[in-house]
Design an enzyme around this catalytic site. Structure first.
Site, PDB file in Angstrom:
ATOM      1  N   HIS A   9       0.849  -1.178   0.000  1.00  0.00           N
ATOM      2  CA  HIS A   9       0.000   0.000   0.000  1.00  0.00           C
ATOM      3  C   HIS A   9       0.889   1.232   0.000  1.00  0.00           C
ATOM      4  CE1 HIS A   9      -2.965  -2.953   1.580  1.00  0.00           C
ATOM      5  NE2 HIS A   9      -3.828  -2.183   0.939  1.00  0.00           N
ATOM      6  N   CYS A  69      -4.945   1.989  13.214  1.00  0.00           N
ATOM      7  CA  CYS A  69      -5.806   2.944  13.908  1.00  0.00           C
ATOM      8  C   CYS A  69      -6.321   4.024  12.959  1.00  0.00           C
ATOM      9  CB  CYS A  69      -5.060   3.598  15.082  1.00  0.00           C
ATOM     10  SG  CYS A  69      -3.596   4.510  14.596  1.00  0.00           S
TER      11      CYS A  69
END
Lengths: 313, 1031
Positions: A199, A304
């Site tokens: 990514h 998160c």
């Protein structure tokens, strides 16, 4: 609209999701994940939550582990948040779609227990729209990706405070990026080809409002060059020996007089990059470790979601 | 259009007069031939294009005549008829021009005999005229519709003329009259087509009285109307509107007209309105043309106010996308500015639906707007506007002018032109970006738009990227917008007017207004009390700002009016920012200075680049870096950050010196036959840096210097005929006898021995080119000096050019001038002139060798210093030229459409003008004319007597629209040394170019450069592409 660049990292809340046992077994994931030490992974995750809450002073919302969603802890892939808007993504992996599926046809999510605890594995149609619900409850404007042709992993999106870069990777396609542009119209949204099987955020991040941090791999450097071409804004760039070290989070909890924080992988994980990180003088470094979770493809940006419930104040 | 002008002038020292004249005039290239001292200068051959109906080319020529000094020297060169033409031109241009706009094809030939002072009465049929022409001088003008040659006195505005011709039309008229008188004195004979004359006369009578009513829709929705003289230029109307608006900082604004629902064109202030509109109604819209990156640096609140109005339109129309939150925030500032502090009672009376805050406005949005409006209590209207702008300017699409296009693969994309460069969008996504400094060249051909970009970090060569626009006009429009934006945002001052350049023929389009830096500076000088103006919501059309006006101006409304604009009260409050902003202005001013820093890094690159190609954008060297504070801050920031960090931005463009060297060197070595490669290279670098430092002007100066140097260098030069067609950007210098470019020039030159010239030319060209239309550029680049033909018109070239040119109206003029210049060594042999057509050749050869280099680039890269024998060169030339041609297409074509080939019929006979219209294959019709003018004496000399060749030198300089090849040959014949300079000038341009003017200027320049030489022969070959559709 916020002040460009100045809005980067503003946050009041952090959202995480617990590590299910299925992450270790790899059954749920089905995607040939390497075996990992579940206990260690959960420990790492716990420490991360603690740092977010105590060190950074954020309101921490922790969704319970969902066994049917082994990769549930990687909720950073499921939403892109900027300002008061949260774009719920459409992950490339079909196995992960349930993470963002609005709780069942009938708005099951309405149940007060959304992330209340004993959702336990309902193998059929898990009500797991925890992320969406949590964000919505906090007042964020939820935007869905309805297009069946679009795929987008949240960790392919880099927000610099002034603009977005969307990595066109194995997981994210042009249409997905276009929806990002449609959603965040105030900002330029540029596409960056990602050559490696990673990514975009796995090798780059923001070290400050005007500083891009990137790993030293070819893919990372290539992406950084592409971004440099695409941007109207000048950024400095800091190259770190390890790609994973660049997956850091620049956070400004908003405490007056307190310098911003940089949540990054610590020396235990990536000793070679620590020295370089010291170059970032304007931030308080907060090292954390997630070497075990990393085996499941996790990084700080995916573990998160950090945002502000009052982005414009 | 392509115009080739090759001129060889032979000048004798004796001709002092000429020299004087020449000095005044700006010659680009001068070939010196030494002939017998005794030779008379009198004979001059100028080939000029006959004024087309529209074209006022004649005027240009006339300009020359005006100058007394010119009259002496020039008179020789320029036949009296030229002078006379002025008068003629006046008539023609104005009257005839209007009517005949469409007729680009129409070419009028005017032939005047110097000797004969015949009244106009003597006009003869064309045929007759032609004959006459053959005898003596011929002038062929091809006018492009768009361009109107204004007749300006050459003296006053030599350089500017090209650009501002139109503006100066009036002046021209006066001048013309004067000239006409002079002409009469001089006994000029004019021969024109009867038809034309008649028409002109008629037109004259009628025109002056005509006026047209214009309507301009202002930003607040009101309409301003006024009467304009029919042939008024855009500037006139624009000034009127700005005056009406009480707007001083008007450089950010412009007038646009709607060509079609989808296409909006900017009215070029420098051109006649009528010609731009064609048959469209005289309806305009007043808009922001250049969005200030930092509106806070505007001096006056009224300026910001208009910018706000524009942005509100942009937002409401969806052109400027915003998020919901931003819509609400901007809307709230709008309310604050227009309604003042939130007042619950008053608020109730307002219908927010009167305001359009977003393309689709929801109740939710309106509520949010009101909510935010409450928080702005206390903000004055001016402050609210400022806040509005502070937020709006950050929007990613702020100031981005989008153009639909397709990429090379046919995928729909959008090209966004903005202050920083060119953005490429696919859907809403930015997929690429080309900052101005990275763009070496911008061009368009037919419906294709090209940018040439610097090599990326690891790449060795530049790349050209092509985009397909919906049609030719769209491509041209995009090109113009790019040129304008680049000039406005990146340059300290607009590119120099044509004057400096040899042939400004290519001048065509250029941004003629002030740059941002200039306008900021000018703004600091604004010294007036803040003007009072009333804010009205842009939506409600009825109010007028100044109260004057068109629509309904009601202050009464303002007072009571519940709804619509009641802002008036605030208006006065607003104001007063000017002083503060002075500071800003200064800052801006500095900015230019700052620029260097940025460039420093890139310095080498730039310099090299400069060397390499003549590109419009080349100026990037000179470009200002962003003035934004942000950068400064960033720099600091970066500094603070450790060394490890490198500038993010740097990574992109930065060409590494090593790479450059490699690249440069390689080509050089290949190219440079002789020695000096390294030496030159260094010089070049130094030059480059200088260039960077200096504005364009500098370049020009250098160029001139170079010319001089070259000039000096030549002791003995044989007459050469340069058949060569100058290619853009290529400069070739051949040095014979070990003569090298003079030191002065040396530095300028980079790779080539000829570098000096190149630079000059390039630099000049680049500027000019930028302004000039891309077509030319392309053409120029691609076309190497193919032809070695002497005196003859080279159709081939033209054809090629035409293709390149795309534009409908293409006129090409070729003038070959042979001047025998006795120069310094009068005593030396006079005599024999050997015509050599070599120089160019080498270059060509080189080009092929270096495949990587694009033909376009070739010019820059391939500079050959050929010390070799002329003969070799000649041979080469012939061959090479072909090669080049072949090569070019490949390069150019990359993504594009095939070149349309035009059938060319060329009549080389001097006197005859041939119109060739090919309808079949080619879509393009071409008209070719060739006129040769020779002075008897020279001809004999030039004839090719073989003498001993001492030196041959060829210099080629290219600008976008113009390619000049100068061949200087020194020959010793019978104990007499003769220097012959042959210049071949190829002018390529579309309608915008005034070929006559260009030609005139070329000749003038030649004279200036070589005062002691005489012009012996002028051959003009004109090819015009007849395209109805075009402007």
């Amino acid at each position: 609209m916020g002040t460009p660049g100045e809005g980067l990292g503003r946050c009041s809340h952090a959202l995480i999701r617990g590590v299910p046992e299925s992450l270790a077994s790899g059954e749920g994931a089905g995607a040939g994940l390497p075996a990992l030490d579940l206990a260690k992974a959960q420990r790492e995750h716990g420490v991360l939550g603690g740092k977010l809450r105590q060190r950074l002073g954020l309101q921490l919302l922790e969704l319970p582990p969902e066994e049917s969603l082994p990769l549930g802890p990687l909720l950073g892939d499921t939403a892109v948040i900027q300002g008061d808007t949260a774009l719920i993504t459409r992950p490339w992996s079909p196995a992960r779609r349930p993470e963002v599926t609005p709780g069942g046809a009938g708005g099951i999510r309405a149940s007060g227990k959304k992330w209340g605890g004993n959702v336990s594995a309902r193998s059929s149609r898990p009500k797991v729209d925890g992320v969406r619900k949590a964000l919505q409850d906090l007042g964020l404007r939820i935007v869905e990706m309805a297009d069946e042709n679009a795929t987008l992993d949240g960790t392919d999106v880099l927000f610099t405070g002034r603009e977005f870069f969307v990595g066109l990777s194995k997981w994210t396609n042009h249409r997905g990026a276009e929806i990002v542009a449609d959603t965040f119209r105030d900002f330029a949204v540029s596409t960056v080809p990602v050559s490696s099987p990673c990514h975009l955020r796995s090798f780059c991040g923001m070290g400050g409002p005007r500083t891009v941090v990137a790993g030293s791999s070819d893919a990372a450097q290539k992406a950084v060059r592409a971004m440099a071409v695409l941007t109207d804004h000048p950024y400095a760039s800091l190259t770190l020996p390890d790609d994973a070290a660049a997956d850091c989070l620049f956070l400004r909890p908003g405490l007056p007089g307190v310098p911003p924080f940089l949540l990054h992988r610590g020396g235990g994980d990536l000793p070679n990059s620590q020295e370089a990180l010291q170059k970032l003088s304007d931030v308080t470094l907060v090292p954390v470790s997630c070497s075990e979770l990393e085996k499941a493809g996790a990084g700080l940006s995916s573990l998160c979601l950090v945002f502000s419930t009052r982005p414009h104040s | 259009m392509t115009t080739e002008v090759a001129s060889a002038s032979e000048v004798k020292k004796e001709s002092d007069q000429l020299g004087a004249d020449a000095t005044k005039e700006k010659p680009k290239e001068v070939a010196e031939n030494q002939q017998n001292q005794s030779s008379d200068l009198e004979e001059e051959k100028d080939s000029q294009s006959s004024p087309s109906a529209k074209s006022q080319s004649g005027t240009q020529r006339q300009k020359r005549q005006k100058d007394p000094s010119e009259s002496r020297g020039i008179s020789r060169f320029i036949p009296p008829w030229l002078k006379k033409q002025k008068s003629y031109n006046l008539v023609v241009a104005k009257d005839g021009g209007d009517k005949k706009e469409p007729a680009q094809a129409v070419v009028e030939e005017q032939v005047l005999d110097k000797e004969e002072s015949l009244p106009e009465e003597e006009r003869q049929a064309k045929g007759d005229a032609e004959e006459a022409v053959q005898r003596k001088q011929q002038v062929i003008k091809v006018d492009i519709e768009e361009e109107k040659p204004s007749v300006s006195s050459p003296e006053t505005q030599p350089a500017e003329e090209v650009r501002k011709e139109e503006r100066e039309e009036e002046k021209v008229k006066e001048i013309q009259e004067d000239k006409s008188e002079e002409a009469a004195k001089r006994e000029t004979k004019e021969v024109q087509t009867n038809e034309l004359n008649a028409e002109k006369a008629v037109q004259k009578a009628t025109k002056k009285t005509k006026s047209v009513q214009c309507k301009v829709t202002l930003l607040d929705g009101t309409e301003y109307s006024c009467d304009l003289e029919k042939r008024a230029k855009g500037q006139v109307l624009f000034d009127k509107v700005c005056e009406h608006l009480n707007l001083l900082e008007k450089d950010y604004f412009g007038l646009s007209f709607q060509e079609s629902p989808e296409q909006k064109n900017w009215l070029d202030p420098a051109k006649q309105i009528k010609r731009q509109l064609r048959n469209l109604p005289w309806l305009f819209t007043f808009n922001v043309k250049f969005y200030p990156p930092d509106p806070s640096q505007l001096t006056e609140d009224i300026t910001r106010y208009f910018l706000c109005l524009q942005l509100r339109q942009d937002i409401a129309s969806g052109r400027l996308p915003c998020s919901f939150v931003t819509h609400a925030l901007l809307g709230s500032y709008t309310l604050q500015a227009e309604l003042g502090d939130y007042d619950p009672e008053e608020h109730a009376s307002h219908d927010l639906s009167d305001f359009q805050f977003a393309p689709s406005q929801t109740k939710e949005l309106e509520e949010k707007v009101v909510e935010l409006h409450k928080t702005h209590r206390g903000l004055s209207p001016a402050q609210a506007d400022s806040q509005f702008l502070e937020n709006a300017k950050r929007l990613s699409m702020y100031g981005v002018d989008l153009h639909h296009a397709k990429d090379s693969e046919g995928v729909d994309i959008k090209l966004g032109v903005c202050a920083n460069g060119l953005l490429i969008y696919k859907d809403r996504l930015r997929i690429n970006r080309f900052a101005w400094p990275k763009i070496l060249k911008i061009s368009y051909k037919r419906s294709n738009f090209y940018i040439k970009v610097r090599p990326a970090e690891l790449e060795q060569f530049e790349s050209t990227i092509g985009f397909k626009l919906p049609n030719h006009r769209a491509a041209k429009r995009l090109w113009k917008v790019c040129v304008e934006h680049h000039t406005f945002y990146r340059l300290v001052s607009p590119e120099q007017p044509p004057k400096a350049k040899f042939l400004t023929l290519g001048s065509k389009f250029r941004y003629s207004g002030r740059t941002q830096a200039q306008t900021r500076q000018a703004s600091t000088l604004i010294d007036r009390p803040a003007p009072h103006f009333e804010r009205t919501s842009s939506k409600r059309a009825s109010r007028i700002l100044d109260g004057a006006l068109v629509g309904v101006v009601d202050q009464s409304l303002m007072k009571d009016s519940p709804g619509p604009g009641e802002v008036s009260a605030y208006g006065r409050g607003v104001v007063s920012t000017a002083i503060v902003q002075d500071g800003d202005g200064r800052r801006d001013l500095r900015s230019p200075t700052k620029a260097p820093h940025v460039h420093l890094t890139e310095g080498k690159k730039n310099s090299l680049r400069v060397e390499g190609d003549n590109i419009y954008v080349r100026h990037s060297n000179l470009m200002l870096e962003d003035l934004d504070k942000a950068q400064e801050d960033i720099l600091k920031h970066q500094a603070s950050i450790s060394e490890l960090k490198r500038n993010f931005m740097e990574s992109t463009p930065e060409p590494r010196p090593n790479e450059w060297e490699k690249r440069r060197i390689t080509p050089l070595s290949l190219q440079i036959q002789g020695r000096k490669g390294d030496h030159l290279f260094k010089d070049i670098l130094s030059m480059t840096e200088k260039h960077q430092m200096a504005a364009t002007r500098t370049v020009e100066e250098k160029a001139q210097a170079a010319d001089k140097s070259s000039h000096e260098t030549l002791n003995v030069v044989e007459e050469k005929k340069q058949a060569e067609v100058g290619k853009d950007e290529r400069v070739i210098t051949e040095e014979m006898n070990g003569k090298e470019l003079s030191p002065g020039s040396g530095p300028g030159d980079i790779r080539k021995v000829e570098p000096l010239t190149q630079k000059d030319s390039t630099s000049l060209s680049s500027e000019s080119s930028s302004s000039s239309e891309s077509e030319e550029e392309d053409v120029g680049e691609y076309r190497p000096h193919h032809r070695v033909t002497e005196g003859t018109i080279k159709e081939e070239q033209e054809e090629d050019e035409e293709e390149v040119e795309e534009e409908p109206s293409q006129a090409s003029q070729v003038v070959e001038r042979e001047a025998a210049v006795p120069e310094a060594s009068p005593g030396r042999h006079a005599g024999a002139s050997v015509s050599t057509v070599e120089t160019v050749t080498q270059e060509h050869v080189v080009a092929p060798k270096i495949p990587a280099e694009k033909s376009v680039h070739e010019g820059a890269f391939k500079q050959d210093v050929s010390e070799d024998t002329e003969d070799e060169q000649h041979k080469v030339n012939g061959e090479v030229s072909h090669v080049d041609i072949d090569v070019l297409p490949q390069i150019i074509c990359c993504s594009e459409p095939p070149v349309v080939k035009t059938e060319m019929v060329t009549i080389s006979d001097a006197s005859q003008r041939t119109e060739i219209s090919t309808k079949e294959v080619p879509i393009v019709q071409t008209e070719t004319k060739t006129i040769t003018y020779e002075s008897p004496q020279i001809d004999g000399g030039a004839a090719g007597d073989s003498g001993t060749l001492l030196t041959a030198q060829t210099i080629t300089s290219d600008s976008v629209s113009t390619t000049t090849t100068t061949h200087i040959t020194k020959t010793i014949k019978g104990g007499i040394s003769e220097t012959r300079i042959e210049k071949r000038i190829v002018i390529t341009g579309d309608t915008d170019i005034d070929h006559d003017q260009a030609l005139a200027q070329a000749i003038r320049e030649a004279r200036e450069q070589h005062p002691d030489m005489s012009v012996t022969r002028v051959v003009v070959h004109k090819e015009t592409e007849l395209d109805e559709g075009e402007e």
